[in-house]
Design an enzyme around this catalytic site. Structure first.
Site, PDB file in Angstrom:
ATOM      1  N   LYS A  80       0.810  -1.041   0.014  1.00 17.59           N
ATOM      2  CA  LYS A  80       0.007  -0.031   0.084  1.00 17.59           C
ATOM      3  C   LYS A  80       0.885   1.314   0.086  1.00 17.59           C
ATOM      4  O   LYS A  80       0.520   2.029  -0.848  1.00 17.59           O
ATOM      5  CB  LYS A  80      -0.869   0.266   1.203  1.00 17.59           C
ATOM      6  CG  LYS A  80      -1.352   1.199   1.489  1.00 17.59           C
ATOM      7  CD  LYS A  80      -2.299   1.482   2.936  1.00 17.59           C
ATOM      8  CE  LYS A  80      -2.901   2.599   3.296  1.00 17.59           C
ATOM      9  NZ  LYS A  80      -1.898   3.513   3.924  1.00 17.59           N
ATOM     10  N   ASN A  81       1.888   1.343   0.960  1.00 18.19           N
ATOM     11  CA  ASN A  81       2.608   2.602   1.150  1.00 18.19           C
ATOM     12  C   ASN A  81       3.425   3.061  -0.308  1.00 18.19           C
ATOM     13  O   ASN A  81       3.408   3.974  -0.761  1.00 18.19           O
ATOM     14  CB  ASN A  81       3.441   2.499   2.088  1.00 18.19           C
ATOM     15  CG  ASN A  81       2.749   2.463   3.574  1.00 18.19           C
ATOM     16  OD1 ASN A  81       1.451   3.170   3.588  1.00 18.19           O
ATOM     17  ND2 ASN A  81       3.170   2.149   4.624  1.00 18.19           N
ATOM     18  N   ARG A 130      -5.083  10.713   3.131  1.00 13.93           N
ATOM     19  CA  ARG A 130      -3.873  11.050   3.584  1.00 13.93           C
ATOM     20  C   ARG A 130      -3.016  10.951   2.625  1.00 13.93           C
ATOM     21  O   ARG A 130      -2.235  11.843   2.453  1.00 13.93           O
ATOM     22  CB  ARG A 130      -3.374  10.281   4.923  1.00 13.93           C
ATOM     23  CG  ARG A 130      -2.357  10.571   5.374  1.00 13.93           C
ATOM     24  CD  ARG A 130      -1.849  10.304   6.837  1.00 13.93           C
ATOM     25  NE  ARG A 130      -0.627  10.800   7.128  1.00 13.93           N
ATOM     26  CZ  ARG A 130      -0.336  12.099   7.458  1.00 13.93           C
ATOM     27  NH1 ARG A 130      -1.239  12.902   7.811  1.00 13.93           N
ATOM     28  NH2 ARG A 130       0.861  12.590   7.575  1.00 13.93           N
ATOM     29  N   ASP A 173      -6.096   7.771   9.126  1.00 11.36           N
ATOM     30  CA  ASP A 173      -6.109   6.899  10.515  1.00 11.36           C
ATOM     31  C   ASP A 173      -6.233   7.874  11.790  1.00 11.36           C
ATOM     32  O   ASP A 173      -5.843   9.018  11.690  1.00 11.36           O
ATOM     33  CB  ASP A 173      -5.138   6.014  10.854  1.00 11.36           C
ATOM     34  CG  ASP A 173      -4.776   4.888   9.897  1.00 11.36           C
ATOM     35  OD1 ASP A 173      -5.936   4.288   9.686  1.00 11.36           O
ATOM     36  OD2 ASP A 173      -3.787   4.590   9.440  1.00 11.36           O
ATOM     37  N   ASP A 233       3.351  -0.135  12.241  1.00 13.66           N
ATOM     38  CA  ASP A 233       2.522  -0.544  11.792  1.00 13.66           C
ATOM     39  C   ASP A 233       2.009  -2.056  12.191  1.00 13.66           C
ATOM     40  O   ASP A 233       0.813  -2.584  11.954  1.00 13.66           O
ATOM     41  CB  ASP A 233       2.451  -0.602  10.103  1.00 13.66           C
ATOM     42  CG  ASP A 233       2.203   0.764   9.748  1.00 13.66           C
ATOM     43  OD1 ASP A 233       1.716   1.794  10.448  1.00 13.66           O
ATOM     44  OD2 ASP A 233       2.459   1.040   8.582  1.00 13.66           O
TER      45      ASP A 233
END
Length: 436
Positions: free
Chosen positions: A22-23, A97, A121, A319
């Site tokens: 994802k990142n 974000r 988040d 995370d």
């Protein structure tokens, strides 16, 4: 609003493959704005945050072609610069974000970028100072519109310089790198984040024609170039999902193989689980987690209680602390978890305590978990996912709990995990999605 209904107590077995990271996806997709030529990216995860970023790029004029599942081509040759300052663009940025990662490439290529205070988040304050200080070091001007809650950064010409970042921010480093590729002269970034995803971003940019060295270190040097061209890039497997599956396999698995993990890129993640006593075998690029009737928490050489703490790469990613906490609830022994980076991320442990876990929340950053040694099963309950990582941790806890659990606000989980209920049900889980 959607919820998961989880019938706990069903053992899982089989093979599962992690999605694309994802990142990294958010970074490399944003980087496609730096050229007018096509950039093809594969192994793109089909998750909410990434899909929303892709839609945002479409809204600003990027041509996006879905070649096949997980493969997209982006061409940013007709950007609508007027839309970038519109209220609609700002509204969409505020809900995502990842939109902050558009600032670096927009500033570098077009000389101006605006972004709303980003969403995401609810895990405490996530400041953007590092991004803006880096841009200012390159010669950009920062403007804050407090009424609209909009940040604007602009510069006619960016000029390379030496900078020492105040923190090793991953998104801050990514943004500064992307802004620097067209800056005049040489930019040197010290105390840069050096996560594999930053490395991947640099490799993509170099394949597009950038001149970046020091990759994988915390001292990155960028020599400015005039333009970038198209390229192809494949996203790494998501290390956070790999860690989540290790934790799931330890808690409720009867033998699970995690395929194609890019083990070399996992850093200390497997060792963090091994410190909790979890047995992990490596077979090629796969990880095999056998059934764990018991796993015993390690201790330090002097016999003191095991402590797990997050740290910038190559330290333990924050995370995964939520998942490690859940796994520790059924270990033999005790462990102190120290979450240093976000002041609200441990508050989800109240839900685990309601499920019967023995956890002492010492303060917003630390908790002590006393493991049950699989002698006392957690009990199902109703809970709400406050963020992506707490959401998957609660899902793992519910899979191992006695009875039925309900997790609300699962859009948070969908932001980071692709089709998670279908993939886990294929291993033997009983998870049902319901609309409220």
């Amino acid at each position: 609003m959607e919820s998961f209904i989880i019938e706990g107590g069903h053992p899982l077995s089989g093979t599962i493959t992690p999605q694309g990271a994802k990142n990294e996806a958010l970074e490399v997709i944003s980087a496609t704005l730096l050229t007018s030529e096509p950039v093809t990216i594969s192994n793109v995860p089909d998750i909410l945050d990434v899909n929303n970023l892709i839609q945002l790029l479409k809204d600003i004029g990027v041509k996006v072609t879905s070649e096949r599942k997980g493969v997209f081509t982006f061409q940013a040759d007709q950007i609508d610069l007027g839309f970038l300052s519109s209220d609609e663009y700002i509204r969409k940025c505020s809900a995502l974000r990842g939109s902050v990662l558009l600032m670096g490439p927009l500033l570098g290529r077009f000389g101006k970028a605006s972004v709303a205070e980003p969403g995401g988040d609810k895990i405490g304050r996530r400041r953007l100072d590092t991004h803006f200080l880096g841009f200012k070091n390159l010669g950009a001007k920062f403007i804050s519109d407090d009424e609209r809650k909009v940040f604007t950064i602009e510069a006619k010409h960016l000029k390379g310089t030496y900078m020492l970042l105040d923190e090793a921010s991953v998104t801050g480093t990514a943004n500064i790198i992307m802004a620097s590729v067209f800056a005049e002269g040489t930019t040197t970034i010290y105390n840069a984040a050096c996560e594999p995803y930053i490395q991947q971003l640099c490799h993509l940019l170099n394949s597009m024609g950038a001149n970046i060295s020091g990759i994988a270190s915390n001292l990155i040097t960028i020599v400015g170039v005039k333009s970038l061209h198209g390229a192809e890039h494949r996203i790494l497997p998501d290390m956070i999902e790999v860690g989540s599956f290790i934790g799931m396999a330890a808690m409720v698995g009867e033998g699970i193989r995690i395929k194609d993990c890019a083990v070399r890129e996992l850093g200390v993640i497997p060792d963090a689980f091994r410190r909790l006593g979890v047995k992990i075998k490596q077979e090629g690029d796969d990880l095999v987690i056998p059934k764990q009737p018991h796993y015993v928490v390690d201790s330090f050489i002097d016999g003191t209680i095991m402590t797990l703490a997050d740290a910038p790469w190559p330290g333990l990613t924050p995370d995964l602390l939520s998942v490690l906490i859940v796994v520790a609830t059924q270990a033999r022994g005790s462990v102190l978890v120290h979450q240093k980076m976000f002041e609200s991320r441990l508050f989800f442990v109240d839900k685990l305590i309601d499920m019967g876990a023995q956890i002492i929340l010492c303060d917003p950053h630390r908790c002590v978990i006393v493991g049950h040694d699989n002698k006392k099963q957690l009990r199902g309950g109703r809970m709400t996912s406050p963020d992506i990582r707490a959401g998957i941790a609660l899902l793992i806890a519910a899979l191992g709990a006695k009875g039925t659990s309900r997790i609300d606000n699962i859009a948070q989980i969908d932001r980071g995990y692709e089709g998670i209920e279908a993939r886990l049900n294929a291993l033997g889980a009983h998870i049902r999605r319901e609309k409220d």
